[in-house]
Design an enzyme around this catalytic site. Structure first.
Site, PDB file in Angstrom:
ATOM      1  CG  ASP A  12      -2.002   0.975   1.233  1.00  0.00           C
ATOM      2  OD1 ASP A  12      -2.086   1.756   0.273  1.00  0.00           O
ATOM      3  OD2 ASP A  12      -2.784   0.992   2.204  1.00  0.00           O
ATOM      4  CG  ASP A 102      -3.249   3.762  -2.854  1.00  0.00           C
ATOM      5  OD1 ASP A 102      -4.316   3.120  -2.869  1.00  0.00           O
ATOM      6  OD2 ASP A 102      -2.883   4.440  -1.888  1.00  0.00           O
ATOM      7  CD  GLU A 103      -5.736  -0.637  -0.557  1.00  0.00           C
ATOM      8  OE1 GLU A 103      -5.461  -1.460   0.330  1.00  0.00           O
ATOM      9  OE2 GLU A 103      -6.581   0.248  -0.436  1.00  0.00           O
TER      10      GLU A 103
END
Ligand SMILES: [Mg+2]
Length: 401
Positions: A12, A102-103
């Site tokens: 993350d 984003d993860e």
């Protein structure tokens, strides 16, 4: 059955949009920054120290933090950064499940011989994302997806946290129930009304009590999470139609040994990803961008699908030779290489694998089954023996939604 091990990674990016702004504007580094003036879309850790949070109104944020710097969102920069980071995820392991921009979850099982232990993979990934994309990444490593997700949150900012199977209870029980994946403010309030504050409190309650208070599916879900039961596998996404990589060059680059070295590195990167994914492609595409921002692409289709470095390099070099007059005339600023026309039946191919017929071959076989019968065909097999079907939430879902 081997003993359970911590093989799931949750990776993350920290304060993603704000970190991209700080990366690209030295003036913002080390200072409290938010992205978005009306509503806060992301807050840097320096801003969070003042209590600024995402989804907060801009006025409130500026009141909390008088020196707050506000950046306008630059979506194309975030998309580009995300792509570069996910390319590194896919370089690291064959199975990557994206949760958001984003993860992602990464499955690091069975890669000891080719890529190292899950912890080594996680440490290398953090370093690569920092060095090649310039962003801080936190990673949690654990036996299940939920535990890995909780671990990465606890690792932040810019950290790596491994929860070994024999340390799960000690790690999880002192945490606030709100730390559990899927427990939002509403569920947290209902649990607080029952006198449940920590995961340990939650684990001490019988399932029936939680079902009575929250409803059947959410009650069973939080009970299972508190007892560290989560059989959800990391699922790879849609099969890719192509695998590519590119590399920016100093302005005015001409054909020569330096360019050849860069091209060979791209070929190496792309073919390694193909082999890890158990894929092979027939068409090699060379992409060029010149000093005057014009672009060109050249492609060559091979007689047989391949994931072999030598085959792809030979084709790429031939394409580069053909383009040499153009390169020397205009000057090159970017070179890219893509292998496309990927074989849909990779499971039937015998590939020259780096590490023997292990993970990559298994993946190719599983992908073949998924293609023919759908994802559920494979998932059913891995869930056998876990008891009655659990009402597992999908990634990103909250219990109350
Ligand atoms: Mg994030």
């Amino acid at each position: 059955m081997p003993p359970p091990a911590a093989t799931v990674l949750h990776a993350d990016l920290d304060a993603f949009f704000a970190s991209v702004e700080q990366r690209d504007d030295p003036h913002l580094r080390g200072r409290p920054v938010v992205v978005g003036g009306g509503v806060v879309l992301a807050a840097s850790y320096e801003a969070r120290a003042y209590g600024v949070r995402s989804a907060m109104g801009g006025r409130r944020a500026r009141a909390l933090c008088p020196g707050l710097l506000v950046a306008e969102p630059r979506w194309s920069a975030y998309v580009e950064a995300s792509r570069a980071v996910f390319d590194l995820f896919r370089d690291a392991v064959p199975v990557v499940e994206a949760l958001s921009i984003d993860e992602a979850f990464l499955d690091a099982r069975g890669l000891e011989r080719i890529a190292g232990t899950p912890v080594q993979i996680a440490a290398r990934l953090r370093r690569d994302v920092r060095e090649r994309v310039g962003l801080p990444l936190s990673v949690g490593v654990a036996r299940t997806k939920s535990l890995a997700k909780v671990a990465s949150a606890a690792a932040k900012p810019d950290g790596l946290l491994v929860v070994e199977p024999d340390a799960e209870e000690a790690f999880l029980h002192p945490l606030d129930v709100g730390a559990l994946w899927g427990v939002g403010p509403i569920t947290r309030r209902k649990l607080a009304a029952l006198g449940i504050g920590t995961v340990g409190d939650l684990a001490a309650r019988p399932e029936e009590e939680l079902v009575a208070a929250l409803g059947r599916a959410p009650g069973r879900h939080v009970h299972a999470l508190a007892h560290r039961r989560d059989p959800r596998p990391v699922r790879g996404g849609r099969r890719r139609r192509s695998v590519g990589a590119q590399c920016a060059l100093p302005r005015g680059t001409r054909a020569g040994p330096d360019l050849d070295t860069r091209l060979a590195a791209l070929v190496d990167r792309v073919t390694r990803r193909l082999r890890r994914a158990g894929r092979a492609g027939r068409t090699v595409v060379l992409r060029l961008r010149f000093d005057d921002y014009t672009r060109a692409a050249r492609s060559r289709t091979l007689p047989e699908p391949t994931a072999g470095t030598a085959d792809v390099l030979a084709a790429a070099r031939a394409l580069l030779r053909e383009a040499t007059p153009l390169i020397d005339h205009r000057g090159l600023t970017l070179v890219g290489l893509t292998v496309t026309n990927l074989d849909a039946a990779a499971g039937q191919l015998t590939l020259p694998l780096d590490g023997g017929p292990d993970r990559a071959a298994l993946e190719a076989a599983l992908d073949g089954v998924r293609d023919r019968y759908g994802t559920a065909a494979v998932t059913r097999g891995t869930l056998v023996g876990t008891g009655p079907a659990q009402p597992w939430l999908q990634p990103g879902e909250e219990l109350e939604r």
